[in-house]
Design a protein around this motif. Structure first.
Motif, PDB file in Angstrom:
ATOM      1  N   VAL A 129     -15.057 -30.540  25.672  1.00  0.00           N
ATOM      2  CA  VAL A 129     -14.485 -29.558  24.739  1.00  0.00           C
ATOM      3  C   VAL A 129     -13.038 -29.235  25.071  1.00  0.00           C
ATOM      4  CG1 VAL A 129     -14.653 -27.160  23.987  1.00  0.00           C
ATOM      5  CG2 VAL A 129     -16.704 -28.584  24.090  1.00  0.00           C
ATOM      6  N   ASN A 130     -12.794 -28.734  26.277  1.00  0.00           N
ATOM      7  CA  ASN A 130     -11.447 -28.235  26.585  1.00  0.00           C
ATOM      8  C   ASN A 130     -10.436 -29.349  26.872  1.00  0.00           C
ATOM      9  OD1 ASN A 130     -11.357 -25.136  26.700  1.00  0.00           O
ATOM     10  ND2 ASN A 130     -13.274 -25.604  27.725  1.00  0.00           N
ATOM     11  N   ALA A 131     -10.835 -30.369  27.626  1.00  0.00           N
ATOM     12  CA  ALA A 131      -9.875 -31.401  27.995  1.00  0.00           C
ATOM     13  C   ALA A 131      -9.664 -32.434  26.889  1.00  0.00           C
ATOM     14  CB  ALA A 131     -10.328 -32.099  29.279  1.00  0.00           C
ATOM     15  N   LEU A 132     -10.730 -32.828  26.206  1.00  0.00           N
ATOM     16  CA  LEU A 132     -10.613 -33.888  25.212  1.00  0.00           C
ATOM     17  C   LEU A 132     -10.347 -33.352  23.803  1.00  0.00           C
ATOM     18  CD1 LEU A 132     -13.406 -36.351  26.411  1.00  0.00           C
ATOM     19  CD2 LEU A 132     -10.941 -36.477  26.808  1.00  0.00           C
ATOM     20  N   LEU A 133     -11.246 -32.524  23.299  1.00  0.00           N
ATOM     21  CA  LEU A 133     -11.131 -32.114  21.891  1.00  0.00           C
ATOM     22  C   LEU A 133     -10.030 -31.080  21.661  1.00  0.00           C
ATOM     23  CD1 LEU A 133     -14.902 -32.019  20.878  1.00  0.00           C
ATOM     24  CD2 LEU A 133     -13.184 -33.753  20.314  1.00  0.00           C
ATOM     25  N   LYS A 134     -10.054 -29.983  22.399  1.00  0.00           N
ATOM     26  CA  LYS A 134      -9.111 -28.889  22.116  1.00  0.00           C
ATOM     27  C   LYS A 134      -7.659 -29.311  22.332  1.00  0.00           C
ATOM     28  CE  LYS A 134      -9.980 -24.630  23.124  1.00  0.00           C
ATOM     29  NZ  LYS A 134     -10.124 -24.111  21.744  1.00  0.00           N
ATOM     30  N   ASP A 135      -7.410 -30.180  23.290  1.00  0.00           N
ATOM     31  CA  ASP A 135      -6.035 -30.565  23.594  1.00  0.00           C
ATOM     32  C   ASP A 135      -5.560 -31.783  22.808  1.00  0.00           C
ATOM     33  OD1 ASP A 135      -5.726 -28.480  25.295  1.00  0.00           O
ATOM     34  OD2 ASP A 135      -5.821 -29.630  27.151  1.00  0.00           O
ATOM     35  N   HIS A 136      -6.434 -32.381  21.984  1.00  0.00           N
ATOM     36  CA  HIS A 136      -6.025 -33.590  21.285  1.00  0.00           C
ATOM     37  C   HIS A 136      -6.369 -33.594  19.793  1.00  0.00           C
ATOM     38  CE1 HIS A 136      -6.227 -34.854  25.548  1.00  0.00           C
ATOM     39  NE2 HIS A 136      -5.209 -35.608  25.226  1.00  0.00           N
ATOM     40  N   TRP A 137      -7.136 -32.613  19.309  1.00  0.00           N
ATOM     41  CA  TRP A 137      -7.547 -32.645  17.912  1.00  0.00           C
ATOM     42  C   TRP A 137      -6.471 -32.094  16.982  1.00  0.00           C
ATOM     43  CZ3 TRP A 137     -11.519 -35.657  17.277  1.00  0.00           C
ATOM     44  CH2 TRP A 137     -12.136 -35.738  16.022  1.00  0.00           C
ATOM     45  N   GLY A 138      -5.686 -31.146  17.470  1.00  0.00           N
ATOM     46  CA  GLY A 138      -4.534 -30.664  16.706  1.00  0.00           C
ATOM     47  C   GLY A 138      -4.847 -29.761  15.534  1.00  0.00           C
ATOM     48  N   ARG A 139      -6.020 -29.139  15.510  1.00  0.00           N
ATOM     49  CA  ARG A 139      -6.359 -28.254  14.402  1.00  0.00           C
ATOM     50  C   ARG A 139      -5.792 -26.856  14.639  1.00  0.00           C
ATOM     51  NH1 ARG A 139     -12.383 -26.404  12.134  1.00  0.00           N
ATOM     52  NH2 ARG A 139     -11.723 -26.265   9.946  1.00  0.00           N
ATOM     53  N   ALA A 140      -5.052 -26.349  13.668  1.00  0.00           N
ATOM     54  CA  ALA A 140      -4.488 -25.000  13.794  1.00  0.00           C
ATOM     55  C   ALA A 140      -5.589 -23.957  13.693  1.00  0.00           C
ATOM     56  CB  ALA A 140      -3.462 -24.765  12.697  1.00  0.00           C
ATOM     57  N   ARG A 141      -5.419 -22.868  14.416  1.00  0.00           N
ATOM     58  CA  ARG A 141      -6.369 -21.762  14.339  1.00  0.00           C
ATOM     59  C   ARG A 141      -6.204 -21.039  13.000  1.00  0.00           C
ATOM     60  NH1 ARG A 141      -8.473 -20.565  19.469  1.00  0.00           N
ATOM     61  NH2 ARG A 141      -7.448 -21.685  21.175  1.00  0.00           N
ATOM     62  N   PRO A 142      -7.223 -20.289  12.575  1.00  0.00           N
ATOM     63  CA  PRO A 142      -7.110 -19.604  11.276  1.00  0.00           C
ATOM     64  C   PRO A 142      -5.858 -18.758  11.126  1.00  0.00           C
ATOM     65  CG  PRO A 142      -9.360 -19.491  12.084  1.00  0.00           C
ATOM     66  CD  PRO A 142      -8.545 -20.115  13.179  1.00  0.00           C
ATOM     67  N   ASN A 143      -5.535 -17.934  12.144  1.00  0.00           N
ATOM     68  CA  ASN A 143      -4.375 -17.055  12.015  1.00  0.00           C
ATOM     69  C   ASN A 143      -3.045 -17.788  12.162  1.00  0.00           C
ATOM     70  OD1 ASN A 143      -4.484 -17.588  14.733  1.00  0.00           O
ATOM     71  ND2 ASN A 143      -4.377 -15.456  15.390  1.00  0.00           N
ATOM     72  N   GLU A 144      -3.123 -19.112  12.404  1.00  0.00           N
ATOM     73  CA  GLU A 144      -1.907 -19.915  12.477  1.00  0.00           C
ATOM     74  C   GLU A 144      -1.648 -20.695  11.179  1.00  0.00           C
ATOM     75  OE1 GLU A 144      -2.225 -20.811  17.308  1.00  0.00           O
ATOM     76  OE2 GLU A 144      -2.827 -22.337  15.840  1.00  0.00           O
ATOM     77  N   THR A 145      -2.565 -20.601  10.222  1.00  0.00           N
ATOM     78  CA  THR A 145      -2.408 -21.337   8.968  1.00  0.00           C
ATOM     79  C   THR A 145      -1.734 -20.470   7.907  1.00  0.00           C
ATOM     80  OG1 THR A 145      -4.561 -20.661   8.059  1.00  0.00           O
ATOM     81  CG2 THR A 145      -4.532 -22.607   9.485  1.00  0.00           C
TER      82      THR A 145
END
Length: 276
Positions: A129-145
């Motif tokens: 989760v933290n090393a692979l997906l969160k740091d490489h998926w690039g999805r903006a958080r809701p409050n960042e959209t």
């Protein structure tokens, strides 16, 4: 020649603990977890706007006020203390088991049981989760959209978006930590629950815990609904893979809740030196 005594007709025949592939409960849970993953994938692929609708429930037009309340902050703090404390306790118990080696019956819980628990956190919540997906998926958080006051573009859960450099929205790290804790509790203590009533209460408690985690991450606009749901499924599958690989069904056979409490108490006492 002396004759051997005939075996008693009522003597119990020893049986080996069931392997994971013979464990009906494990196989049903695995099927349910895989089914949930496929169902969620189909739902969010067909209706990506579900994430937007769920996030909009907490948005007031100029922010996410519910996430900044004392209740939400206190609930998140309680969650982090619970999950973090459980992780540190498991790591401590594994180190204690390896150091003592079970000599003289000082510890009863096999090391691989604690390795399963620690591995669920480290491989599931940590590596996947933290090393692979969160740091490489690039999805903006809701409050960042742009939909909710930010300047990033909304993207669905299956799109590698490039809207975020690191620690991004997909999937939820704290949701993964909660899933790790729930998976360990189910994997180690489910057989100790007696009857449908105890199991129903346990499932109700885990459901409330999961909903609480979802609230503290969605209320401040830090995660979409799919971030949390997929974190639960992914970490649950990692836990099930470790459960099968380490033979936890056999390792926990014969263990009682008292044995876990005893090992925890023993871990804070100095080992006795052998007398010569």
């Amino acid at each position: 020649m002396p004759h051997s005594r005939p075996a008693k007709p009522n003597a119990p025949v020893p049986t080996d603990p069931p392997r994971w592939c013979d464990d009906v409960v494990f196989l049903r849970l695995l099927a349910a977890m895989l089914g949930a993953g496929f169902l969620l994938s189909a739902v969010f692929a067909a209706w990506p706007g579900l994430d937007i609708r769920a996030a909009a429930l907490f948005y007031s037009g100029d922010g996410f006020p519910l996430g900044d309340t004392a209740f939400a902050r206190g609930l998140r703090a309680a969650y982090r203390v619970t999950v973090g404390g459980a992780f540190l306790t498991v790591a401590w118990l594994l180190l204690n088991r390896l150091a003592r080696g079970g000599v003289g019956g000082a510890t009863r819980v096999p090391a691989r049981v604690w390795l399963f628990a620690l591995g669920t956190w480290m491989l599931g919540a940590g590596l996947l989760v933290n090393a692979l997906l969160k740091d490489h998926w690039g999805r903006a958080r809701p409050n960042e959209t742009t939909l909710f006051g930010g300047d990033g573009a909304f993207s669905g859960p299956f799109v590698i978006a490039g809207q975020c450099a690191r620690n991004c929205s997909f999937v939820s790290g704290e949701g993964a930590g909660a899933a790790a804790l729930a998976s360990v509790v189910i994997g180690l203590f489910w057989p100790a629950l007696r009857g449908p009533r105890d199991r129903a209460l346990a499932l109700a408690g885990l459901t409330v815990f999961a909903l609480g985690v979802m609230f503290v991450r969605m209320a401040p606009g830090r995660h979409f609904l799919s971030d949390l749901l997929f974190s639960f499924v992914l970490v649950g599958l990692v836990a099930m893979a470790l459960y099968a690989a380490l033979g936890i069904g056999a390792a926990r056979s014969g263990l009682r809740p008292l044995d876990y409490r005893r090992d925890l108490a023993t871990s804070f006492t100095l080992p006795r030196r052998s007398r010569r």
